[in-house]
Design a protein around this motif. Structure first.
Motif: not given
Length: 122
Positions: A94-95, A79-80, A100-101, A85-87
């Motif tokens: 890149d919203f 999860f970290s 999507i991810y 990666e979402n950060h």
């Protein structure tokens, strides 16, 4: 103490495998973390299978569950890294990739756990 060692060793194996998958599947060209996604989905499927077998057949000992589910799957899925990666997606604006991810990881991850449990149910 034995249980801690089992989780430690299982987590080490899982972490190394996640590193290898990420090294070969994460796309440096697009920045899309396919490797992390694959590890999280495969780990979700695997933990569903492991825990499904444990419930269905009562064939796994508590130590085997600790080694496989807590250790290996805990080290393999991450999860970290997912959060980091979402950060990066959000920081770069890149919203669409972020949405999507994130949605795909949760939906497909849950479905993989359910599939794993279903596969060993029959």
């Amino acid at each position: 103490m034995k249980q801690l060692i089992l989780v430690f060793i299982g987590g080490g194996f899982g972490s190394v495998l996640r590193f290898i998958i990420g090294k070969y599947l994460n796309s440096h060209a697009t920045g899309i973390p396919y490797g992390t996604f694959a590890a999280n989905i495969l780990g979700s499927l695997l933990i569903g299978i492991i825990l499904g077998l444990a419930v269905k057949n009562n064939t796994l000992t508590q130590n085997q569950i600790l080694f496989l589910a807590t250790g290996f799957c805990g080290g393999f899925t991450t999860f970290s890294t997912f959060a980091y990666e979402n950060h990066i997606f959000l920081k770069s604006g890149d919203f669409m990739s972020f949405a999507i991810y994130t949605i795909a990881s949760f939906v497909v991850g849950f479905l993989a756990v359910f599939l794993g449990m279903y596969l060993v149910k029959s």
